[in-house]
Every structure is written in C-alpha cells, then in structure tokens.
Design a protein around this motif. Structure first.
Motif, PDB file in Angstrom:
ATOM      1  N   ASP A 247       4.629  -5.631  -3.495  1.00  0.00           N
ATOM      2  CA  ASP A 247       4.900  -4.284  -4.010  1.00  0.00           C
ATOM      3  C   ASP A 247       6.220  -3.741  -3.485  1.00  0.00           C
ATOM      4  OD1 ASP A 247       2.763  -3.995  -5.704  1.00  0.00           O
ATOM      5  OD2 ASP A 247       1.491  -2.980  -4.252  1.00  0.00           O
ATOM      6  N   ALA A 248       6.453  -3.899  -2.183  1.00  0.00           N
ATOM      7  CA  ALA A 248       7.709  -3.419  -1.601  1.00  0.00           C
ATOM      8  C   ALA A 248       8.891  -4.259  -2.097  1.00  0.00           C
ATOM      9  CB  ALA A 248       7.623  -3.469  -0.078  1.00  0.00           C
ATOM     10  N   ARG A 250       9.106  -5.764  -4.932  1.00  0.00           N
ATOM     11  CA  ARG A 250       9.357  -5.400  -6.327  1.00  0.00           C
ATOM     12  C   ARG A 250      10.288  -4.191  -6.417  1.00  0.00           C
ATOM     13  NH1 ARG A 250       6.309  -1.697  -9.261  1.00  0.00           N
ATOM     14  NH2 ARG A 250       4.676  -1.779  -7.676  1.00  0.00           N
ATOM     15  N   SER A 251      10.132  -3.248  -5.512  1.00  0.00           N
ATOM     16  CA  SER A 251      10.985  -2.067  -5.508  1.00  0.00           C
ATOM     17  C   SER A 251      12.447  -2.439  -5.270  1.00  0.00           C
ATOM     18  CB  SER A 251      10.507  -1.085  -4.437  1.00  0.00           C
ATOM     19  OG  SER A 251      11.333   0.051  -4.389  1.00  0.00           O
ATOM     20  N   GLY A 254      13.828  -4.137  -8.379  1.00  0.00           N
ATOM     21  CA  GLY A 254      14.107  -3.134  -9.395  1.00  0.00           C
ATOM     22  C   GLY A 254      15.393  -2.375  -9.111  1.00  0.00           C
ATOM     23  N   THR A 255      15.653  -2.109  -7.834  1.00  0.00           N
ATOM     24  CA  THR A 255      16.904  -1.449  -7.450  1.00  0.00           C
ATOM     25  C   THR A 255      18.099  -2.312  -7.838  1.00  0.00           C
ATOM     26  OG1 THR A 255      15.847  -0.266  -5.621  1.00  0.00           O
ATOM     27  CG2 THR A 255      18.224  -0.565  -5.488  1.00  0.00           C
ATOM     28  N   GLU A 380       4.753  -0.496   2.213  1.00  0.00           N
ATOM     29  CA  GLU A 380       5.094   0.696   1.442  1.00  0.00           C
ATOM     30  C   GLU A 380       6.475   1.188   1.851  1.00  0.00           C
ATOM     31  OE1 GLU A 380       2.067   3.830   1.027  1.00  0.00           O
ATOM     32  OE2 GLU A 380       0.682   2.470   2.049  1.00  0.00           O
ATOM     33  N   PHE A 384      14.157   7.581  -1.623  1.00  0.00           N
ATOM     34  CA  PHE A 384      15.059   6.741  -2.407  1.00  0.00           C
ATOM     35  C   PHE A 384      16.457   6.847  -1.831  1.00  0.00           C
ATOM     36  CE2 PHE A 384      17.738   5.550  -6.040  1.00  0.00           C
ATOM     37  CZ  PHE A 384      17.134   4.354  -6.384  1.00  0.00           C
ATOM     38  N   ARG A 395      15.524   3.362   3.546  1.00  0.00           N
ATOM     39  CA  ARG A 395      14.295   3.987   3.079  1.00  0.00           C
ATOM     40  C   ARG A 395      13.259   4.047   4.185  1.00  0.00           C
ATOM     41  NH1 ARG A 395      12.233   1.874  -2.672  1.00  0.00           N
ATOM     42  NH2 ARG A 395      10.897   3.684  -2.322  1.00  0.00           N
ATOM     43  N   THR A 438       3.351  -5.958 -13.321  1.00  0.00           N
ATOM     44  CA  THR A 438       4.318  -5.021 -13.889  1.00  0.00           C
ATOM     45  C   THR A 438       5.500  -5.799 -14.453  1.00  0.00           C
ATOM     46  OG1 THR A 438       5.428  -4.787 -11.761  1.00  0.00           O
ATOM     47  CG2 THR A 438       3.699  -3.185 -12.273  1.00  0.00           C
ATOM     48  N   THR A 440       8.638  -5.578 -13.638  1.00  0.00           N
ATOM     49  CA  THR A 440       9.544  -6.003 -12.573  1.00  0.00           C
ATOM     50  C   THR A 440       8.684  -6.556 -11.448  1.00  0.00           C
ATOM     51  OG1 THR A 440      11.200  -4.325 -13.114  1.00  0.00           O
ATOM     52  CG2 THR A 440      11.311  -5.290 -10.913  1.00  0.00           C
TER      53      THR A 440
END
Length: 455
Positions: A247-248, A250-251, A254-255, A380, A384, A395, A438, A440
């Motif tokens: 999950d982290a 993926r963020s 996406g960035t 987590e 941003f 972050r 998802t 991404t």
C-alpha cells in the motif's frame, strides 16, 4: 453491444452529427452511465446507505485549431441541443492553439480490434444494498470476534460501481466499454496506553464479486493489523533502510507516475524533463503501463481518443524509456501518442495511466524483512510532501521497527524523506507480492537508506 450501449451510441452519434452540421470541423462525444452503491456499518448497525444512478454526456469540438469542451447530465433533446449550442459558442470565442487537433484517422482503432478484458460481472452489478450491508456487518463482526481488546470501530464500508460508456468521433471511431468494481474496507479501533486510540484497516477490491476476499477474512486481518499498532512509539532520528509494504509502495509509484505524464513534461513541472534514456531508478525497477490485464482495475481496450491500447514499458531496469503522452502532449513534445489519452466526463482529454505497475521481483516479502538487519517497515504514510519539479519527498509515516530481521515494535509519528530520484535509485530489492487491487500497484520493496526523523 448490449441494449444499454446501443442507446448511448445513438445519443453519441446524434451529437456528433449535430455539431458537424453546425460548423465544427471535429466533434467527439463521450456518453456514460453508471450505478453507484455505498454502505457503511458501524458497531453492527447501518450508518449510511447511498445509491444513485448517473448519466453524462461530454463533447469536444474544434474549428480549425480552436478547441472547446462542455458537458451535461441532461440527456433530453433540449438538453443535448443546449450542449451543442454552448460548445459551438465556446469554440467561436476560443483562441487558436497550434498544437490542437484530433489523432490522425488512420491511427484510430476498429471495434473488431478491441479485446474483451472481462471487466464486467453481472453478479457484482446485481448486488443490492441489503447484501452489501450484510457483507459489511460480517466483516466488522469478524474484526470484533478476533480479539476482545477490539471494542470500537470506525466502521466497515462496502462500495460498488457498475457502468459503461461509448466514445464516438467524427474521425470515424466508435467504441464501447462496460465494467464493474467493488471494495470492502474494515477499520477497527483499539485503546492504547495513555488514552490513545489506534486505528488499523484492511481492504479488498476486485472487478468480479467472486474474487473479493470473504468479509470474514478482511475483518480478521483488519483486527490483526490494528492490534499490532499497540505500543507504537517514535524512533531516534537517523538514516536507515526503509521497507515499504504494497500500500505504501503503491503511493510512491503513483507519485512517480504523475511525473512521467506528457502534460507535466511540456509544462516543465516534473523533475524528469529531458530524462528519457537516463537512469531514474535501480536495476531492480521496471515499471509498465499495461491496459491489457484481464479484469484489471485500469484496463481498457482503447484510449480516450480511440487509439488501440498498448502496453508501454516506462522504466526498464532503472532506465526511463518513455513518457506517457496523448495526441496533444505528443505534438508539444514532437512524439507520437503512446495511446495514453484519458477522457474526463467533461469531454476534455489528457494523458493518464491505465494499470501502472512496478513489476514484481522474485523475493518473498518475508525474506525482505528477514534480510533487513535494522530499519523501518512502512505500512502507512500521511500528508503529501512532494515537489514534482525538484523531486523532494517527505511524508509522515508509521509501521514497525525491524531489528535483526524481525519486527521489534510498532512505530508512529515519524517522517521519512529523500529526493524521489535518489529513493528510486536506492531500491535494492523488489518483492514478489503483487496484488492487482487498484490501477496503480506495487509489490513490497526496500530502499537501502532514507532519513527517518523521529525524536
């Protein structure tokens, strides 16, 4: 083409004909419909039920090199007539753009070329509010049943969308698509020392109902992840390896994706300007934009301008191979479109990803943790803190501290920072745990060293 799409197609064709007969040199219509359902259960009782249907029509017209876009939710004859009137008035008032124009008609795809990617599930579409509430209740109850220390909850939410649309252009393209997607998330709460509340979560999401994790599985895992947060604390400020869970991770992926869009490149708002053919990540990193994934959340047979979708290798073994561009940004950059156009409900077009994937490695995530002598495992991230022009990344984060290859204690209220260009080049191992929940996605990966700011 089913009955729903046939009706949408008729509307789209009528709009294009009307705009062309009134003086447009190019007309493109996108007609969509959808059914949305969202329910929330908290402490065993329904707290929210939202169900709605939607229909929309977006229109892009051109007169020479003038462009205008407009949209409406009123699909009556009068509403459509006003839409066409507004579009033609707007395009008359627009300033010419030398880069404006549709794709070359010879590049447009044909319906016979469009793959069936299995994106629609009738069982998912038919699931009603009663069944959604029942599934959310089962998931939350499983979290409570998992451990007596869990006595509170922020709720369980089940959401589902089913819909479709058609794209019609004066260049000769006609295409339709239909899909479903649903998610289930559970957020238990547990009391920690000092009156602190610790909230965790787990979730499942798929296009097909049978592929969603069972509510009991989601609830039990949510409970386990929440309980692991008990006793969370800061760590000393230091530089150490950081492992990102999917999950982290993926963020972060996406960035990066936002920085390789043609629109960001021609506007000079990305640190990756003029970086094609250069190293932007470690050898362990390959990123692809793949619209052909069967049942993929971002899969599409054609792009927002009617070009046949294609798989683009964006980063290959650490080297940036291409930006993602639509026709407009491609002209700006003297490049051919990568079939990466997305069309919004307003009718506007811009480059976008489909399924943007950091390709999985061969190392199980458990082995990545075992091979990390000392570092932070991030589950987590908050806030941003990213500057796309410079690549500076910072972050808030929480997760677990790793000592001798094992989780030693939970961590909260720390900040991780490193320029994204360096972060990606310091990825020294990529996990095998890719999960297409998802559009991404990323497996677990480890960054050899980042600044961790704590106490």
């Amino acid at each position: 083409m089913n009955e729903h799409d046939a009706k949408l197609l008729s509307i789209g064709e009528d709009v294009v004909r009307a705009a062309m007969s009134r003086g447009a040199t190019v007309a493109e219509s996108s007609v969509r419909e959808g059914a949305h359902l969202s329910v929330k259960v908290r402490m065993g009782e329904p707290e929210l039920v939202e169900e709605a249907g939607s229909r929309s029509l977006g229109l892009r017209v051109m007169q020479g090199q003038k462009v205008a876009v407009t949209h409406t939710n009123d699909l009556s004859k009068a509403g459509i007539a006003r839409l066409v009137d507004d579009a033609l008035e707007l395009v008359r008032l627009s300033e010419p753009d030398p880069f404006a124009g549709p794709p070359d008609p010879s590049l447009l795809s044909k319906a016979s070329e469009h793959k069936d990617l299995d994106l629609f599930d009738a069982d998912m579409s038919a699931l009603d509010a009663g069944e959604a509430i029942a599934r959310a209740k089962r998931a939350e109850k499983a979290a409570f049943d998992a451990d007596p220390r869990i006595t509170n909850s922020e709720g369980a939410t089940y959401s589902r969308i089913a819909g479709g649309g058609v794209l019609v252009t004066s260049g000769g393209f006609v295409g339709s698509s239909r899909g479903t997607y649903a998610s289930l998330v559970v957020r238990p709460v547990v009391d920690d020392e000092g009156g602190k509340k610790r909230t965790g979560y787990h979730w499942s999401a798929r296009r097909h109902l049978r592929e969603l994790d069972a509510p009991e599985v989601v609830g039990k895992e949510a409970a386990a992840r929440t309980l692991r947060k008990l006793g969370a604390r800061k760590v000393e400020t230091q530089e150490a390896p950081v492992v990102f869970d999917p999950d982290a991770a993926r963020s972060i992926v996406g960035t990066f994706a936002g920085c390789i869009m043609g629109s960001s490149i021609w506007r000079k708002s990305s640190y990756l300007v003029d970086r094609e053919g250069t190293r932007v990540a470690s050898d362990a990193v390959t990123m692809v934009d793949d619209p052909w994934v069967a049942r993929g959340p971002g899969s599409r047979a054609f792009d927002g301008e009617g070009l046949l979708s294609r798989k683009n290798v964006v980063v290959e073994n650490g080297v940036l191979r291409t930006y993602l561009v639509d026709t407009y940004s491609g002209k700006k950059l003297s490049k051919a479109s990568t079939a990466s156009a997305a069309r919004g409900s307003s009718g506007g077009v811009s480059p976008s990803t489909s399924n943007f994937i950091l390709s999985a490695g061969t190392t199980p995530p458990e082995e990545i943790i075992r091979s990390t002598k000392r570092g932070l495992y991030v589950t987590e991230m908050m806030g941003f803190g990213f500057n796309a022009v410079t690549g500076d990344f910072s972050r808030g984060a929480s997760g677990f501290w790793i000592e001798n290859g094992e989780f030693a204690f939970p961590v909260s209220e720390v900040t991780i920072s490193l320029n994204l260009n360096e972060l990606l080049q310091r990825i020294d191992v990529v996990g095998s745990d890719l999960d297409m929940r998802t559009s991404t996605v990323s497996p677990t990966f480890r960054v050899s060293a980042m600044t961790i700011a704590g106490r």
